[in-house]
Design an enzyme around this catalytic site. Structure first.
Site, PDB file in Angstrom:
ATOM      1  N   LYS A 179       6.612  -1.216  -4.452  1.00  0.00           N
ATOM      2  CA  LYS A 179       7.351   0.049  -4.556  1.00  0.00           C
ATOM      3  C   LYS A 179       8.659  -0.105  -5.330  1.00  0.00           C
ATOM      4  O   LYS A 179       9.212  -1.198  -5.463  1.00  0.00           O
ATOM      5  CB  LYS A 179       7.563   0.653  -3.168  1.00  0.00           C
ATOM      6  CG  LYS A 179       6.251   1.278  -2.671  1.00  0.00           C
ATOM      7  CD  LYS A 179       6.384   2.098  -1.429  1.00  0.00           C
ATOM      8  CE  LYS A 179       5.020   2.733  -1.114  1.00  0.00           C
ATOM      9  NZ  LYS A 179       4.944   3.271   0.237  1.00  0.00           N
ATOM     10  N   ARG A 201       0.145  -2.326   4.428  1.00  0.00           N
ATOM     11  CA  ARG A 201      -0.716  -1.710   3.401  1.00  0.00           C
ATOM     12  C   ARG A 201      -0.316  -2.308   2.058  1.00  0.00           C
ATOM     13  O   ARG A 201       0.812  -2.110   1.615  1.00  0.00           O
ATOM     14  CB  ARG A 201      -0.494  -0.193   3.429  1.00  0.00           C
ATOM     15  CG  ARG A 201      -1.304   0.590   2.416  1.00  0.00           C
ATOM     16  CD  ARG A 201      -0.987   2.079   2.513  1.00  0.00           C
ATOM     17  NE  ARG A 201      -1.765   2.850   1.577  1.00  0.00           N
ATOM     18  CZ  ARG A 201      -1.439   3.028   0.304  1.00  0.00           C
ATOM     19  NH1 ARG A 201      -0.343   2.496  -0.184  1.00  0.00           N
ATOM     20  NH2 ARG A 201      -2.207   3.745  -0.485  1.00  0.00           N
TER      21      ARG A 201
END
Ligand code: HH2
Length: 270
Positions: A196, A236
């Site tokens: 991210k 995840r």
């Protein structure tokens, strides 16, 4: 949980396995690398992403769910109720819901549900996210939704702080540092930091240019192992093999498809 984005525009792997045959092959790779769950998504939720029409999302997701679900637990990453319904009918047993509102689907079909926190929608969520107390606000919202889901009869409920979803770099770091507050709810916690943007910003060079998604593996591994050490029950990730290895190296009992017992294996050479 291994990420399988069947999209042309996901922020780090968009277009890489957009064809069903490539997506299914990638899913088998994630299984071989040690994923316990493969998370199939047909709509990017990255900041600025556009909504995908229902029929198109179904077309992307269903063949992949159907092909993989005999081999691994499959979750469907969607905010659309009809997509969640159809994916469950095709074999998914977990609804990964970044809108934290699809618990009625999980209740109706007796499957699991992930409630993720987000502020705003992908179109605007990173414009100027604000909280008085990000950790408390995230916990309270998730605890409320989880209570509603429990009352509706959902038995497997995961909560997820939604790293990057309407959060500044500081908000993300605070949520990761205080993960114990979410863990203390007693609900199992899922965390998604993989590749991210905040990792790229934190690791920017002297020129201030953030690292691109493909160069964010070190930050992804550091935050995944941190989350697991703080008590998260699942992470995840895009890079399953590397994450399993990192988790094992710091002594975490990373589950694999074997029995996880590596003690009897013979080391060869170095
Ligand atoms: N992050 C993304 C998508 N789904 N689901 C949960 N539960 N938690 C997350 O943090 C999360 C999520 C965004 O990552 P990715 O799927 O790689 O990208 P994109 O949304 O661009 O497809």
């Amino acid at each position: 949980m291994g990420i399988l984005n069947v999209t042309p525009d996901s922020f780090s792997d968009g277009g890489s396995w957009f064809e069903p045959v490539l997506a299914i092959r990638k899913g088998h790779e994630l299984i071989a690398e040690g994923a316990d769950i493969v998370d199939v998504g047909g709509e990017s939720s990255r900041p600025g992403a556009l909504e995908v029409p229902l029929e198109e999302e179904l077309r992307r997701v269903l063949p992949v769910v159907e092909a993989l679900s005999p081999h691994v637990r499959v979750s469907v990453d969607t905010v659309k109720e009809p997509v969640a319904e159809a994916a469950v009918a095709a074999g998914a047993t977990l609804v990964n819901d970044v809108s934290a509102s699809l618990w009625p689907v999980a209740a109706r079909h007796g499957v699991g549900w992930v409630a993720m926190h987000r502020q705003g929608t992908p179109a605007t969520m990173q414009d100027d996210p604000r909280y008085d107390d990000v950790v408390a606000e995230v916990r309270d919202l998730l605890a409320d939704r989880a209570a509603a889901a429990r009352d509706a009869g959902v038995r497997e409920i995961w909560i997820d702080p939604g790293i990057g979803f309407g959060k500044s770099v500081e908000h993300n770091l605070e949520l990761l540092a205080r993960l114990d507050v979410l863990v203390a709810t007693g609900l199992p916690v899922l965390v998604g930091t993989s590749r991210k943007a905040f990792l790229g910003k934190l690791a920017a060079g002297p020129d201030g240019v953030p690292l691109p998604p493909g160069d964010r593996l070190p930050g992804s591994l550091a935050t995944a192992t941190h989350a697991l050490q703080q008590g998260a029950g699942m992470v995840r990730v895009h890079d399953v093999a590397a994450t399993v290895q990192a988790a094992l190296l710091v002594g975490l009992p990373a589950r694999t498809h074997g029995d996880g017992d590596t003690s009897t294996e013979t080391e060869v050479g170095w």
